[in-house]
Structures are given as C-alpha cells and as structure tokens.
Design an enzyme around this catalytic site. Structure first.
Site, PDB file in Angstrom:
ATOM      1  CG  HIS A 140      -1.780  -1.276   1.188  1.00 42.10           C
ATOM      2  ND1 HIS A 140      -2.965  -1.359   0.507  1.00 42.10           N
ATOM      3  CD2 HIS A 140      -1.548  -2.509   1.703  1.00 42.10           C
ATOM      4  CE1 HIS A 140      -3.457  -2.580   0.634  1.00 42.10           C
ATOM      5  NE2 HIS A 140      -2.620  -3.302   1.356  1.00 42.10           N
ATOM      6  CE  LYS A 148      32.736   5.863  11.895  1.00 44.73           C
ATOM      7  NZ  LYS A 148      33.368   4.601  12.266  1.00 44.73           N
TER       8      LYS A 148
HETATM    9  O1  F6P Z   1      30.856   3.474  11.058  1.00 45.80           O
HETATM   10  C1  F6P Z   1      30.796   2.166  10.618  1.00 45.80           C
HETATM   11  C2  F6P Z   1      31.110   1.180  11.707  1.00 45.80           C
HETATM   12  O2  F6P Z   1      32.477   1.067  11.857  1.00 45.80           O
HETATM   13  C3  F6P Z   1      30.473  -0.165  11.390  1.00 45.80           C
HETATM   14  O3  F6P Z   1      31.207  -0.920  10.529  1.00 45.80           O
HETATM   15  C4  F6P Z   1      30.324  -0.730  12.764  1.00 45.80           C
HETATM   16  O4  F6P Z   1      29.445  -1.797  12.784  1.00 45.80           O
HETATM   17  C5  F6P Z   1      29.832   0.482  13.510  1.00 45.80           C
HETATM   18  O5  F6P Z   1      30.558   1.556  12.960  1.00 45.80           O
HETATM   19  C6  F6P Z   1      29.987   0.447  14.991  1.00 45.80           C
HETATM   20  O6  F6P Z   1      31.308   0.274  15.367  1.00 45.80           O
HETATM   21  P1  F6P Z   1      31.693  -0.155  16.833  1.00 45.80           P
HETATM   22  O7  F6P Z   1      31.112  -1.502  17.096  1.00 45.80           O
HETATM   23  O8  F6P Z   1      33.195  -0.168  16.873  1.00 45.80           O
HETATM   24  O9  F6P Z   1      31.121   0.857  17.788  1.00 45.80           O
END
Ligand code: F6P
Length: 525
Positions: free
Chosen positions: A382, A491
C-alpha cells in the site's frame, strides 16, 4: 582470480544480457518443469528462483563461470583464515563463531575454536544468570529490561534478531536499543525504564564510536543518579575488542565479554555482540540460532554451485546489476517480526560491497552493490509496490515467507502468504488491458524464499544465507567486502566540526566550506 579472467567473465555476461530480454511467461510455457528446476533447498530454507530472466543454459554458464574463476579456492582460504580483509590485514572468520570444537578454523596456523568456545560459555552463563534472577540490579531487584547501546553492526543485528524472536522470550527481559546520538532516542526510552531493574550493555567493537560513547556516558549517569555508583559495576557490561577503553570507562574486566578483530562489525551478532539476543531468548535458543547459521555454512561450503542457496542469490544479483545495470534490489519479508531485516541487510550488503576500488587498488570496471531496501509485507503493497509494478525502473525483489505462523491465528497467516504469492505472480506475469494506465507490464523478476517457521534456527540460517551471498558477490566483483573506509571521512569531519557547534568561539570559518559555515552561523543565530 586475476583481472583479465574477471574481465572476460563480465564481458561475456554483458554479451549474454544484451540478447533480447527473456520473457517470464514464455520461459514457463516452454519449460513445464521450470518451477522444479529453479527450486533449491538447504539448511531449512527453500529458494524458488523460477521467476527470473534466466534459462537453464544461462544458469549453468553462471555457475560454471564461478567455478572456473576459482571460487572454491576462495571459500577454502576463508575457512583457513587467510587475510581476506587484506586492507586491514585481518582474517574473516565469523563462521568460527558458530563452529564447534572439531572445526579447523585457524589464524596463521593457530586454531581459534577453544577461545571462541570459552567466550561463548561465558556469554551463555551470564545471559542465563540474568534470566534466572541470579544476576540482579545493585539494589537486589530482578532485571526486567535491557538497554543495548551500540550502532551499525553493534545494533542492527541484535535489534533485528530480538524483534524477530520476541515470541521466544518467555520470561526473559525486554530488550531496547539505543543507537542514535539524537537525544530524543534516549529520551523516548527512559520513561518506560526502571533504573533499578535495567541492565545496560555497551556494545562497541572499537569502544571509540562517538554516538555509542556519548550514549553510554549519558546512561551511566542516569544509573548513578538513580541507583548510586555501585550500579556501574553491577548493571553495566561491555562487549568489545578494546579492553583498555572498557576499563577506562569504568566497566570491570569480569563484566567485559570480548571478541576479536577478525570479526567484522556487521558480522558480529554471533559473538558476544549477540548478548541482548542471548538474554532475551536464553542460551539454549541462542545455540539453535548458531546451529541454523552453521547449517547454512555447511550448505554453502559443500552443496554444488548449481544448487547452492547463497551462490544463487549472489549470481542472480550480479546478473541484474552487471547484465542489465539495475541499481536497486528490494527485500520484502512477509513477516511483521522481520520488519528490520531489510535495514540489517542494508548494512550487510551496502557497507560490505559499496566499493569502487578492487583488491589491487585499481578502479573497478563494473558496477558493484545495488541499493538494498525494503519493508515488511503487506504494508509495502500500500506504499511502494505501485512503483515495483508499473514504475520505469525494474527492481528485482526477494520475498520471504514462513509456512507456519509463530504466533497468532492461522487464517490471517494464510492471508499474508496469499498476498506474498500474489505479488510475485503479478510482478512476473502482469495483465493486459486496453487502458494503458491499467496495463500491468509484468516480466519483473523476483525470488521467493520460504521456510517453515520464523524461529532462532531459521533466522540464523537466513542471516548466514545473506552473509555468504555478500561474500560471493564481493569475490566476483574483485573487491574487499570486509573493510569500510568510506565511513571514516565523515567521522573525522564531524570531530573537527563539533567544537564549532559546542563552543562557538572555537569556530574557524576557513576550515569548512562557505555552505557549512553558513549553517554553523544559522544554528547559533
Ligand atoms: O561506522 C561504521 C562502523 O564502523 C560499522 O562498521 C560498525 O558496525 C559500527 O561503525 C559500529 O562500530 P563499533 O562496534 O566499533 O562501535
């Protein structure tokens, strides 16, 4: 597999796909045995791939090519712990996490199974002690709720599995998942939680992930404020590879459940990262979950390529991605409990195979992972199914369905299955109509993946099915499916941008683009 051999494969694939597009109705009409010929089973999972643009000759050619490209050798290298994740110098041994004592998994000649089994036993004992009330909160109360703090692989897998396996919780604690650094996420959770009865799991492979560490500090403070400082030692545990950071955070060594750098984040729910699942369903059911995945591993390693489930999903995916340049793939589980399965697969497939550089450091000359998306059926019917049926893009679909309901009434479940089968039928065969608006073009490919019931064993097998699909496609595309450098720049930029937002006087306008500067200004004024 060298580049030339792989190039030859992709050239031939493109040549075959450039022939007039097969018509599904004609394929069924000319091959009365098609439904049986394109139906394979393993580890309790049945795959019907008859509604695809392939005939027997094409299928045989795809499987023969995989064999000729040395695929069996890569599988053997995986098991023997070769550093398939070569960019990070790591083995890829998540299969060992569901292995048993006799299995040969090793790294640089060192067997890993005794360490795996030791940690598995520790996790099982802890989870069962929480469920039975042997482990309690600092004020002696039973643990009724668990908050898993993690993100990506430390969140999506456990969350998806806990949702899918809720009917197996019995008297176990309820699980909650805190991932987003958005304060609204934690705020939306606290109202229902009693800090005296809540166990907090900090799940992070690296124990440095910004969102997880911010949330962990926030929740730690919540526990300390309500229960007192002793709650950190009694009600917080860590799942990680980084012992120094865990200890520095204040969680004791005996409340840390380690795993290893050879377990990728998105492949980690079989390790201690599965603690929330274990606490929810108990160690006995969790071992069924591992057994289901193990059964799929054995199928993947031993079944002939022509009747190998992960190989079939991988080759079909390649056929459409590289033969027909289709850039999107939908996964639609006809199971409300599996609503987060597509989101889990997004990370598994897109973080693994969303790559543009091959293993030698050159640009790949073909398309890699498509966009993976989906939603539970029948809800999607839907919403977005209109586009699946009549849109200008063709989007291959995986439909998933259980023969028997795990809960609720049989009649509604049969209605659910009728909807699933009807969608696959409508996509494949369409319907003529004099009115072009009402014309259903059909000839749209889909697979149906059937299983008896959504239980821990089946879910384990389904996840392993997709894990091996991803690995197989990565091998064919010639990429490393086990790193994720693409997430790093964002990041880093956030780390340098955050001070400008948190302390406006730190803002150095020249460090970012004028667009970003304008937004920083907008936030402050
Ligand atoms: O940002 C990606 C990542 O590195 C993933 O591959 C991973 O699962 C996630 O961040 C969390 O990372 P962590 O378990 O080290 O906190």
């Amino acid at each position: 597999m060298d580049q030339m051999t792989r190039s030859g494969f992709f050239q031939e694939l493109a040549r075959r796909a450039s022939r007039p597009r097969p018509n599904l109705r004609a394929l069924f009409d000319t091959d009365p045995d098609r439904a049986t010929q394109f139906r394979i089973e393993g580890a309790g999972i049945c795959l019907d791939f008859s509604k695809h643009w392939i005939d027997r000759a094409t299928w045989q050619w795809l499987c023969d090519s995989l064999d000729a490209l040395g695929f069996r050798g890569t599988q053997a290298a995986l098991v023997s712990g070769d550093h398939l994740n070569h960019t990070e110098g790591r083995s890829v041994l998540h299969m060992a996490l569901r292995g048993d004592a006799q299995d040969p998994f090793a790294i640089d000649g060192q067997p890993v199974m005794s360490a795996v089994l030791h940690e598995r036993t520790r996790c099982d004992a802890f989870a069962d002690a929480v469920r039975s009330g042997v482990i309690r909160g600092a004020s002696g109360q039973l643990i009724t709720d668990i908050v898993n703090i993690g993100i990506g692989g430390s969140d999506l897998g456990p969350l998806m599995a806990c949702q899918a396996l809720e009917p197996f919780r019995a008297h176990g604690p309820k699980t909650h998942f805190l991932s987003n650094v958005d304060p609204a996420h934690w705020a939306s959770m606290t109202a229902t939680l009693d800090p005296h009865r809540t166990l907090v799991i900090v799940a992070s492979k690296t124990f440095t992930t910004q969102e997880t560490m911010v949330n962990a500090s926030r929740v730690k403070q919540w526990l300390v404020d309500a229960v007192g400082p002793s709650a950190v030692a009694t009600q917080m545990i860590a799942l990680s590879t980084n012992q120094a950071a865990v200890l520095a955070f204040g969680i004791q060594a005996d409340r840390m459940f380690p795993f290893w750098d050879w377990v990728g984040g998105r492949y980690s729910l079989w390790s201690s990262i599965g603690m929330a699942i274990r606490c929810q369903i108990g160690s006995e059911q969790f071992s069924e979950f591992l057994n289901g995945a193990r059964a799929m591993d054995q199928h993947f390693l031993t079944a002939p390529l022509t009747s190998n489930l992960p190989v079939a999903l991988a080759l079909l995916g390649l056929w459409y991605r590289n033969g027909y340049n289709l850039g999107s793939h939908a996964v639609i589980p006809y199971s409300q409990r599996m609503a987060r399965f597509p989101a889990y697969l997004q990370q598994l497939e897109m973080e693994s195979n969303g790559k543009q550089t091959d293993r030698s450091g050159n640009s790949v000359l073909w398309q890699t992972a498509p966009v993976i998306w989906g939603e539970s059926g029948t809800n999607g019917q839907h919403a977005f199914h209109q586009l699946l049926h009549q849109g200008t893009e063709i989007i291959p679909v995986d439909f998933l369905m259980a023969r028997k309901p795990t809960e609720g009434d049989q009649e509604a479940h049969l209605l659910l299955l009728a909807n699933c089968l009807a969608q696959a039928e409508a996509l494949a065969f369409g319907e003529e109509n004099a009115d072009p608006h009402r014309r259903m073009p059909g000839n749209r490919p889909s697979s149906i993946i059937g299983f008896n019931q959504l239980d821990p064993r089946t879910l384990g097998a389904l996840i392993a099915l997709y894990e091996h699909k991803v690995m197989t496609q990565g091998v064919l595309w010639g990429i490393n499916s086990f790193d994720q450098f693409g997430v790093e720049l964002g990041k880093r930029l956030c780390t340098s941008l955050a001070p400008a937002l948190l302390t406006p006087s730190h803002h150095q306008p020249s460090a970012f683009s004028s667009s970003t500067d304008a937004w920083v200004h907008w936030i402050h004024h």
